[in-house]
Design a protein around this motif. Structure first.
Motif, PDB file in Angstrom:
ATOM      1  N   GLU A  59      11.192  -8.437   2.979  1.00 22.76           N
ATOM      2  CA  GLU A  59      10.008  -7.888   2.327  1.00 22.76           C
ATOM      3  C   GLU A  59       8.821  -8.074   3.257  1.00 22.76           C
ATOM      4  OE1 GLU A  59       9.257  -9.330  -1.574  1.00 22.76           O
ATOM      5  OE2 GLU A  59      11.032  -8.373  -2.444  1.00 22.76           O
ATOM      6  N   ILE A  60       8.235  -6.965   3.679  1.00 27.50           N
ATOM      7  CA  ILE A  60       7.086  -6.993   4.584  1.00 27.50           C
ATOM      8  C   ILE A  60       5.820  -6.887   3.742  1.00 27.50           C
ATOM      9  CG2 ILE A  60       5.973  -5.870   6.538  1.00 27.50           C
ATOM     10  CD1 ILE A  60       8.694  -4.649   7.246  1.00 27.50           C
ATOM     11  N   ASN A  61       4.987  -7.925   3.801  1.00 28.99           N
ATOM     12  CA  ASN A  61       3.726  -7.950   3.067  1.00 28.99           C
ATOM     13  C   ASN A  61       2.571  -7.827   4.057  1.00 28.99           C
ATOM     14  OD1 ASN A  61       4.525  -8.965   0.111  1.00 28.99           O
ATOM     15  ND2 ASN A  61       5.747 -10.112   1.600  1.00 28.99           N
ATOM     16  N   VAL A  62       1.745  -6.824   3.850  1.00 25.76           N
ATOM     17  CA  VAL A  62       0.584  -6.606   4.720  1.00 25.76           C
ATOM     18  C   VAL A  62      -0.638  -6.379   3.841  1.00 25.76           C
ATOM     19  CG1 VAL A  62       1.919  -5.653   6.644  1.00 25.76           C
ATOM     20  CG2 VAL A  62       1.049  -4.120   4.853  1.00 25.76           C
ATOM     21  N   PRO A  63      -1.851  -6.631   4.372  1.00 26.77           N
ATOM     22  CA  PRO A  63      -3.047  -6.288   3.595  1.00 26.77           C
ATOM     23  C   PRO A  63      -2.997  -4.837   3.133  1.00 26.77           C
ATOM     24  CG  PRO A  63      -3.650  -7.581   5.512  1.00 26.77           C
ATOM     25  CD  PRO A  63      -2.186  -7.265   5.663  1.00 26.77           C
ATOM     26  N   GLY A  64      -3.495  -4.590   1.924  1.00 21.23           N
ATOM     27  CA  GLY A  64      -3.333  -3.293   1.290  1.00 21.23           C
ATOM     28  C   GLY A  64      -3.722  -2.106   2.149  1.00 21.23           C
ATOM     29  N   TRP A  65      -4.787  -2.244   2.958  1.00 24.32           N
ATOM     30  CA  TRP A  65      -5.232  -1.076   3.736  1.00 24.32           C
ATOM     31  C   TRP A  65      -4.262  -0.719   4.860  1.00 24.32           C
ATOM     32  CZ3 TRP A  65      -8.537  -5.311   2.909  1.00 24.32           C
ATOM     33  CH2 TRP A  65      -8.520  -6.300   3.894  1.00 24.32           C
ATOM     34  N   TYR A  66      -3.294  -1.614   5.165  1.00 23.20           N
ATOM     35  CA  TYR A  66      -2.257  -1.285   6.145  1.00 23.20           C
ATOM     36  C   TYR A  66      -0.980  -0.756   5.481  1.00 23.20           C
ATOM     37  CZ  TYR A  66      -4.924  -3.960   9.649  1.00 23.20           C
ATOM     38  OH  TYR A  66      -5.891  -4.421  10.501  1.00 23.20           O
ATOM     39  N   GLY A  67      -0.978  -0.690   4.145  1.00 18.83           N
ATOM     40  CA  GLY A  67       0.258  -0.372   3.446  1.00 18.83           C
ATOM     41  C   GLY A  67       0.874   0.953   3.846  1.00 18.83           C
ATOM     42  N   LEU A  68       0.081   2.028   3.824  1.00 19.80           N
ATOM     43  CA  LEU A  68       0.624   3.350   4.124  1.00 19.80           C
ATOM     44  C   LEU A  68       1.066   3.449   5.570  1.00 19.80           C
ATOM     45  CD1 LEU A  68       1.256   6.198   3.230  1.00 19.80           C
ATOM     46  CD2 LEU A  68      -1.139   6.831   3.670  1.00 19.80           C
ATOM     47  N   SER A  69       0.281   2.939   6.510  1.00 21.27           N
ATOM     48  CA  SER A  69       0.666   3.026   7.925  1.00 21.27           C
ATOM     49  C   SER A  69       1.918   2.197   8.194  1.00 21.27           C
ATOM     50  CB  SER A  69      -0.484   2.567   8.820  1.00 21.27           C
ATOM     51  OG  SER A  69      -0.836   1.219   8.558  1.00 21.27           O
TER      52      SER A  69
END
Length: 491
Positions: free
Chosen positions: A311-321
């Motif tokens: 499961e890759i968790n990233v800050p929301g603004w990186y989600g789509l990229s």
């Protein structure tokens, strides 16, 4: 005399007396409005219709004013009726009636043609029809499930509730909330946990990551996030105010991309990462911080499908990229996006329960066959006492089992009642009900999960589901249908 004035009641609903009114005017209150707020006269359900005039007369007399100098306060609803249109307000459309929540990856799902399922207030992709096809849900789910079992599938898991628990007493707090101990969890590790209500019944579940000595991240079910946070705050504020703990919802701060399947390790490596990807350096139920595709990320080795998973968790603004990067890196392995319906099939094949579907507020961990998650030492946790009640230790309680229809193409309806004998005579004694039911491409047949009275003792027996014009017979089995040893989690 003053003594008599304490026995002359002005407002019978508030037990307010003439003495209370005079005490208010004696504190320099000169209007019936502040007197009302000082004495609570006129705030009960009659809104002062039995006391307002008398109160105004007493105030006028106390101030040396003539009768009628001040009138009573206004009577609000419910005494004074109002039209429903005033209570409802203007029709501003569905978004204000029930707000819609979407993940940072939502636009991609919509562009890909995924029908949406409402999960709480969230819009989640239900399934992904193959591009340029008229594929129905059944065909799409079979394809998606086979991709996860044989290759790699990817799911947007951003809607899972995420709560940070921070403070010197965070570990103690979590030990009191969960049936298993969280204080022994090492930094960098993950543990699955159950929360119970005071009645001993399953309240919610999720995993807990230990981020630091005094910092944890707990995940919840998508629909249960607000309820769990309220539960935490209630106990902190009303029962354990001495604990130094702060709880913060961070659900929308993180986008979560779950890669599941035998090729997920290869795709993670192809993304480019500073993290080790081999099983020895990055074992199951641990997490690591690093970079993935050039973005700071927290990667967790957890699996709700039973397959090798990251499961890759990233800050929301990186989600789509990040989602697009995963799709590009996985193209060589025919990476397949999958939705909530396939997620349900995959987890049910492994016997993983969903709180609120396989449980209904009357189910204990022992009913689910999860006694192993309940600690047996002298320490306390919410619901522990109730697990010892005579009713919760009865051997004939409903227990989680699997069902295999005798005819493997027959699908048991979810909610169907189960009986021991197909007599056709009404009334029929019910012994359980179907909680989850699916057609599995992996198993090559239909299967179901059910809650059945004394279910574990019935394994190998046949039960019946009367369905009006037909009856489906099903064999009772253990609730794990696929890879019961858990060998596939490490790839």
């Amino acid at each position: 005399p003053a003594e008599d004035l304490r026995h002359h009641y002005v407002d019978l609903q508030r037990d307010s007396t003439v003495a209370d009114v005079l005490a208010a005017t004696g504190r320099q209150l000169r209007s019936t409005e502040p007197v009302k707020r000082e004495t609570y006269i006129g705030t009960a359900i009659d809104q002062g219709r039995t006391s307002g005039v008398l109160t105004a007369a007493i105030v006028n007399g106390a101030l040396g004013a003539g009768p009628g100098a001040q009138g009573p306060t206004n009577a609000r609803p419910p005494y004074t009726p109002v039209p429903y249109s005033v209570l409802a307000g203007r029709d501003r459309g569905p978004l204000l009636l029930d707000p819609v929540r979407t993940t940072p990856i939502h636009s991609w799902h919509v562009a890909r043609g995924a029908p949406m399922e409402n999960v709480g207030q969230w819009k989640r992709p239900w399934y992904f029809p193959a591009p340029g096809s008229a594929e129905d849900m059944g065909a799409a789910v079979r394809r998606e499930c086979l991709a996860v079992r044989g290759g790699i599938g990817v799911m947007d898991a951003s809607t899972l509730g995420k709560i940070e628990i921070v403070g010197a007493d965070a570990a103690t707090f979590l030990d009191r909330l969960y049936t298993n101990r969280m204080s022994t969890l090492a930094v960098g590790s993950i543990r699955y946990g159950l929360m119970l209500g005071l009645d001993g019944m399953v309240f919610d579940d999720g995993v807990v990551m230990r981020l630091d000595r005094d910092r944890f991240l707990a995940t919840t079910t998508t629909g249960g996030a607000a309820r769990v946070l309220d539960h935490m705050e209630e106990w902190l504020q009303t029962e354990w105010p001495g604990l130094h703990v702060f709880c913060t919802s961070v659900t929308e701060q993180w986008a979560t991309i779950a890669m599941n399947g035998p090729h997920s390790r290869e795709v993670l490596a192809a993304l480019g990462t500073s993290l080790p990807v081999d099983a020895a350096a990055f074992p199951f139920m641990t997490w690591r911080d690093g970079e993935v595709a050039g973005v700071p990320a927290r990667v967790a080795r957890v699996s709700f499908s039973g397959e090798l998973a990251y499961e890759i968790n990233v800050p929301g603004w990186y989600g789509l990229s990040m989602w697009k990067a995963v799709m590009e890196a996985g193209a060589a392995h025919d990476i397949t996006p999958y939705g909530t319906e396939s997620m349900h099939v995959l987890r049910a094949e492994k016997g993983f329960v969903i709180v609120g579907q396989d449980t209904d507020g009357t189910v204990t961990p022992h009913d689910l066959g999860m006694g192993w998650i309940v600690r047996r030492d002298d320490s306390d946790f919410l619901g522990k006492r109730s697990l010892r009640r005579a009713d919760t230790v009865r051997p004939d309680r409903k227990q989680l089992v699997g069902l295999l229809p005798v005819e493997p193409d027959q699908l048991l309806p979810e909610g169907a009642q189960l009986v021991e004998t197909d007599t056709g005579v009404i009334p029929i004694a019910m012994v359980g009900h179907v909680t989850s039911s699916y057609d599995s491409a992996t198993l090559g047949r239909t299967f179901a999960l059910a809650m059945v009275e004394g279910g574990r003792a019935r394994i190998g027996h046949t039960l019946f589901a009367p369905l009006g014009g037909r009856t489906i017979a099903a064999e009772v089995t253990a609730p794990v249908f696929y890879d019961p040893e858990g060998a596939r989690r490490d790839g």
